[in-house]
Design a protein around this motif. Structure first.
Motif, short mmCIF file in Angstrom:
data_model
loop_
_atom_site.label_atom_id
_atom_site.label_comp_id
_atom_site.label_asym_id
_atom_site.label_seq_id
_atom_site.Cartn_x
_atom_site.Cartn_y
_atom_site.Cartn_z
N GLN A 287 10.48 -3.47 4.31
CA GLN A 287 10.77 -4.76 4.76
C GLN A 287 8.98 -5.48 4.58
O GLN A 287 8.53 -6.34 3.92
CB GLN A 287 10.37 -4.70 6.03
N VAL A 288 8.11 -4.93 5.41
CA VAL A 288 6.71 -5.08 4.53
C VAL A 288 6.28 -5.61 2.85
O VAL A 288 6.00 -6.51 2.36
CB VAL A 288 5.45 -3.95 5.68
N ALA A 289 6.43 -4.23 2.29
CA ALA A 289 6.11 -4.52 1.17
C ALA A 289 7.19 -5.76 0.72
O ALA A 289 6.45 -6.62 -0.66
CB ALA A 289 6.22 -3.29 0.32
N THR A 290 8.26 -5.76 1.00
CA THR A 290 9.16 -7.08 0.30
C THR A 290 8.54 -7.98 0.95
O THR A 290 8.60 -9.05 -0.40
CB THR A 290 10.61 -6.63 0.56
N ARG A 291 8.30 -8.36 1.63
CA ARG A 291 8.02 -9.60 2.31
C ARG A 291 6.09 -10.16 1.71
O ARG A 291 6.32 -11.22 1.35
CB ARG A 291 7.52 -9.67 3.84
N GLY A 292 5.60 -8.90 1.66
CA GLY A 292 4.20 -8.60 0.88
C GLY A 292 4.05 -9.74 -0.61
O GLY A 292 3.50 -10.84 -1.40
N LEU A 293 5.00 -9.30 -1.60
CA LEU A 293 5.64 -9.79 -2.33
C LEU A 293 5.60 -10.93 -2.93
O LEU A 293 5.38 -11.88 -3.57
CB LEU A 293 6.52 -8.55 -3.39
N ALA A 294 6.80 -11.09 -2.04
CA ALA A 294 7.58 -12.62 -1.96
C ALA A 294 6.50 -13.39 -1.17
O ALA A 294 6.33 -15.14 -2.15
CB ALA A 294 8.53 -12.49 -0.66
N GLN A 295 5.86 -13.40 -0.55
CA GLN A 295 4.39 -14.00 -0.38
C GLN A 295 3.74 -14.02 -1.15
O GLN A 295 3.02 -15.07 -1.96
CB GLN A 295 3.40 -13.35 0.92
N ALA A 296 2.27 -12.76 -2.60
CA ALA A 296 1.94 -13.30 -2.99
C ALA A 296 3.02 -14.23 -4.07
O ALA A 296 2.21 -15.24 -5.09
CB ALA A 296 2.09 -11.96 -4.14
N LEU A 297 3.69 -14.17 -4.45
CA LEU A 297 4.89 -14.71 -5.65
C LEU A 297 4.53 -16.04 -5.08
O LEU A 297 4.45 -16.99 -5.87
CB LEU A 297 6.47 -14.54 -5.63
N GLN A 315 -1.30 -5.35 -6.82
CA GLN A 315 -1.55 -4.77 -5.80
C GLN A 315 -0.10 -5.02 -4.80
O GLN A 315 0.65 -3.53 -4.70
CB GLN A 315 -2.36 -5.23 -4.93
N ALA A 316 0.55 -6.28 -4.68
CA ALA A 316 1.63 -5.91 -4.03
C ALA A 316 3.09 -5.59 -4.86
O ALA A 316 4.00 -4.88 -3.96
CB ALA A 316 2.23 -7.35 -3.94
N PRO A 317 3.07 -5.31 -6.17
CA PRO A 317 4.08 -4.46 -6.24
C PRO A 317 4.05 -3.32 -6.65
O PRO A 317 4.87 -2.55 -6.35
CB PRO A 317 4.59 -4.93 -7.61
N TRP A 318 3.32 -2.91 -6.19
CA TRP A 318 2.90 -1.57 -6.62
C TRP A 318 3.00 -0.86 -5.34
O TRP A 318 3.72 0.00 -4.97
CB TRP A 318 0.88 -0.97 -6.73
N LEU A 320 5.58 -2.10 -3.19
CA LEU A 320 6.73 -2.28 -3.24
C LEU A 320 7.30 -0.89 -3.97
O LEU A 320 8.52 -0.36 -3.47
CB LEU A 320 7.28 -3.42 -3.65
N ALA A 321 6.35 -0.76 -5.40
CA ALA A 321 7.15 0.67 -5.70
C ALA A 321 7.03 1.47 -4.56
O ALA A 321 7.61 2.56 -5.32
CB ALA A 321 6.46 0.40 -7.13
N THR A 322 5.60 2.05 -4.26
CA THR A 322 5.69 2.99 -3.18
C THR A 322 6.57 3.12 -2.44
O THR A 322 6.86 4.41 -2.04
CB THR A 322 4.30 2.58 -3.05
N ALA A 323 6.79 1.85 -2.08
CA ALA A 323 8.03 1.75 -0.75
C ALA A 323 9.64 2.64 -1.48
O ALA A 323 10.09 2.72 -0.49
CB ALA A 323 8.18 1.00 0.12
N VAL A 324 9.65 2.04 -2.39
CA VAL A 324 10.71 2.53 -2.68
C VAL A 324 11.02 3.82 -4.02
O VAL A 324 12.39 4.14 -3.13
CB VAL A 324 11.41 1.06 -4.30
N ALA A 325 9.64 4.10 -3.94
CA ALA A 325 9.68 5.68 -4.62
C ALA A 325 10.06 6.60 -3.69
O ALA A 325 10.83 7.16 -3.23
CB ALA A 325 8.87 5.55 -4.96
N ALA A 326 9.67 5.63 -2.03
CA ALA A 326 9.75 6.89 -1.13
C ALA A 326 10.77 6.72 -0.25
O ALA A 326 11.01 7.89 0.06
CB ALA A 326 8.49 6.34 0.28
N ALA A 327 11.36 5.11 -0.56
CA ALA A 327 12.92 5.85 -0.19
C ALA A 327 13.87 6.61 -0.50
O ALA A 327 15.02 7.36 -0.22
CB ALA A 327 13.00 4.17 -0.16
N GLN A 328 13.29 6.55 -2.33
CA GLN A 328 13.77 7.56 -3.50
C GLN A 328 14.73 9.21 -2.56
O GLN A 328 15.57 9.53 -2.83
CB GLN A 328 13.66 6.58 -4.32
#
Length: 669
Positions: A287-297, A315-318, A320-328
């Protein structure tokens, strides 16, 4: 000479002055263009193949494609551009025509899963109790549950206020990944499954183009088909398929889907799978990573719509990618514990693919952004250019077994071959449909007047919405409302609604579509009568297909010319194709697109014989640019008004006609 088939003969009989429609509808009158289209559709239904039909607004094209199919007795899918049009077809047009012709027909409406209430998830949200500081939210959820349990189809488009609590959408709907299916305690009552079962049993299934795209994507991924096998597919408002072409076979990350993913991971922390992984922490990081990407965009984008990836900083997409990879990793490690975890894992794969491309490629066009707001955006990795096979599936319906396909719209091109529509879809040279381009012989050039106000700011200037609102307020007052304002962007619609609300008179109703469900706003306009002056402000869907006949709509305002942003990456692909075949890119693509969109918007005004009104286009470029005459030529025939004095005189005539009218003109509503 084309021989007359039995179906063509039945269609001709139904449309005759003494036929079934004339007997059922006292207001019925035969129209030459409508009859010609109905015969062409009947021939296509009988013989198979594809037919493209351009029929102007008010020509009765809906009936012209419904009647031949209905009399044929064949199964069909009808796909249209919006949920509003789905409702109109299923609740008004089809039942009325079936009754008039004495045909028994089973009609089903099928929307995307996210348009229906999930009783299980909604019950769970209510049982959790109110969140701190949000009692109104919980009260709304309780009311929604009572509504959903009373019966009906669970369609959220019918719920007032659903758009204003958009953050709750994921808590009251399901996805294919988090649905428990037969294991759900509410499975027997599931609105989604009821809609799907009804579709399988129906004679005609009414869908929208987004559902059609989702169906194709399911098939390409080897998933079970939701739509039944049919003989006939009709694409109403077929020009709207162009907007889906760019997403065909693309990998997509949608903000709403990410939000649902993190919410579903959070739910695992309190369910039977708690303790397997640190679900809550994983969801929090996502959630934090998604919010950060939305703010950067949000800080980087300068406009709405589709565009090349705007962020230079990765940095922001990285994150989110890290959070997605951890969830995977967590889902993969625990997948054997519950089949739902495997479905959650599947949801992460498209996001991981898009983010991998984004982080590994130096090409800004390798990933596109489709931006509306910080709560409504998507990133997509486009498919291979010129995928003619996928495009053929999109436009033909052959994946459902259909022998016949009809594309119908008021805007498919400006030549007899309707090349604009075919080129925009990039289907391939081997697709050779029949074409029919109709004109209404009795079109009244005095039914509508057109005015382009002088002295307005250029549309790109920040003061444009306020200046346009100031101009139209006196005209709205004179007509007592009866006004539809079409904006080219969501931001412009919001600014115009705010400006009209601030400058309007006490008691005015300014309805911004989005604050109210679209059908509710249109109903308010249709039935305003002598009550509060009503103005509907909208963008997107209301540019096409909607029908407000008679005196309910007499003032149509278009904020500016609907040119697509030149940096739209899909548009750039189309421009490159035009150059490759020696065509002028601006004339054949950009100007043609704007002309068709402008014709669609202007076509909302005159819907029936006897309708009268004023079209205002608040864009001074129509007067000043060399391309102005080409755009004006695309509009329906109308009177040109050159001064505000002429506008006042025309509106005075309209107001007098309205005041003296003692009966409503006949309409199909």
């Amino acid at each position: 000479m084309v021989s007359t088939s039995p179906l063509m003969a039945r269609v001709a009989q139904a449309l005759a002055p003494e036929g079934a429609l004339a007997r059922a509808w006292p207001e019925w009158r035969a129209r030459e263009a409508q009859a010609a289209m109905a015969q062409a559709v009947a021939q296509t239904v009988e013989e198979g193949g594809a037919l493209l039909v351009e029929a102007p607004a008010g020509s009765g094209k809906t009936l012209a494609y419904l009647l031949p199919w209905l009399l044929s007795g064949r199964r069909a899918v009808i796909s249209t551009s919006t949920h509003v049009l789905q409702r109109q077809l299923a609740e008004r047009d089809l039942p009325r025509l079936a009754s008039a012709t004495g045909q028994a027909v089973r009609v089903a409406v099928l929307k995307g899963r996210g348009r229906y209430v999930c009783l299980a998830r909604l019950q769970a949200a209510v049982d959790m109790g109110p969140r701190i500081g949000a009692p109104a939210e919980h009260a709304w959820l309780r009311e929604l549950l009572l509504w959903a349990e009373r019966g009906g189809d669970g369609d959220l488009d019918q719920v007032a206020g659903v758009d204003t609590i958009a953050g709750l959408h994921g808590r009251v709907t399901s996805t294919s990944e988090n649905c428990a299916r037969q294991a759900c305690a509410r499975w027997a009552e599931c609105h989604v499954e009821r809609a799907r079962r009804a579709a399988q049993a129906a004679d005609v299934v009414v869908i929208n183009h987004h559902v059609w795209l989702a169906e194709l994507q399911r098939q390409r991924r080897g998933r079970p088909r939701l739509l039944p096998e049919v003989d006939v597919v009709v694409f109403d408002e077929a020009h709207a398929l162009h907007g889906l072409r760019a997403r065909l076979d693309a990998e997509v990350i949608e903000h709403t889907a990410l939000q649902r993913l993190w919410a579903d991971l959070t739910a695992l922390a309190d369910g039977p799978l708690r303790g397997l992984q640190a679900w809550r922490l994983l969801a929090h990081d996502g959630q934090v990573a998604t919010r950060g990407l939305a703010q950067a965009l949000g800080a980087a984008v300068s406009r709405e719509g589709r565009q090349a990836w705007p962020l230079g900083d990765r940095q922001a997409p990285w994150r989110l990618a890290t959070a997605v990879a951890a969830a995977q990793a967590a889902l993969r490690a625990s997948a054997d514990a519950d089949p739902r975890l495997g479905r959650l894992l599947e949801r992460t794969r498209a996001a991981a693919a898009v983010l991998h491309t984004l982080l590994s490629s130096d090409d800004p066009a390798a990933v596109w952004l489709d931006w509306q707001s910080r709560e409504d955006w998507a990133c997509l990795r486009p498919a291979v250019e010129n995928d003619a096979l996928a495009a053929h599936a999109l436009v033909t319906g052959t994946s459902l077994g259909a022998r016949s396909v009809v594309h119908a719209s008021a805007t498919l091109g400006q030549d007899e071959a309707l090349l604009w529509h075919r080129d925009a879809l990039a289907v391939g040279a081997d697709w050779s449909p029949r074409t029919l381009r109709l004109r209404v012989g009795d079109e009244d050039p005095g039914a509508a007047a057109l005015y382009v106000p002088e002295g307005l700011p250029e549309p790109a200037e920040a003061t444009h919405p306020q200046a346009l609102a100031e101009r139209i307020v006196p005209w709205i007052e004179l007509l007592g409302g009866r006004c539809l304002v079409l904006a080219t962007t969501r931001r412009a619609a919001q600014r115009l609604a705010q400006a009209l609300q601030a400058r309007g008179r006490p008691g005015w109703r300014v309805l911004l579509v989005g604050d109210k469900p679209t059908h509710a706003a249109l109903q308010a306009l249709r039935h305003a009568g002598g009550g509060a002056p009503t103005i509907v402000v909208a963008c997107g869907a209301l540019w096409q297909g909607i029908d407000v006949p008679g005196e309910a709509l007499q003032l149509l305002v278009i904020d500016k010319l609907p040119f697509a942003p030149p940096d739209d990456p899909w548009l750039q692909r189309r421009l490159e194709r035009a150059r490759a075949v020696g065509a002028d890119p601006f004339t054949s693509v950009q100007l043609a697109d704007a002309a068709m969109a402008l014709r669609q918007g202007a076509g909302r005004l005159i819907r029936r014989a006897g309708d009268r009104g004023l079209i205002v286009i608040g864009d001074v470029r129509l007067r000043r640019r060399a391309y102005g005459p080409a755009l004006l030529a695309a509009l329906p025939a109308c009177r040109w008004l050159d001064t505000e004095g002429e506008v006042q005189a025309w509106l005075g005539e309209l107001e007098a006609l309205t005041r003296s009218s003692t009966t409503d003109r006949p309409s199909a509503s």
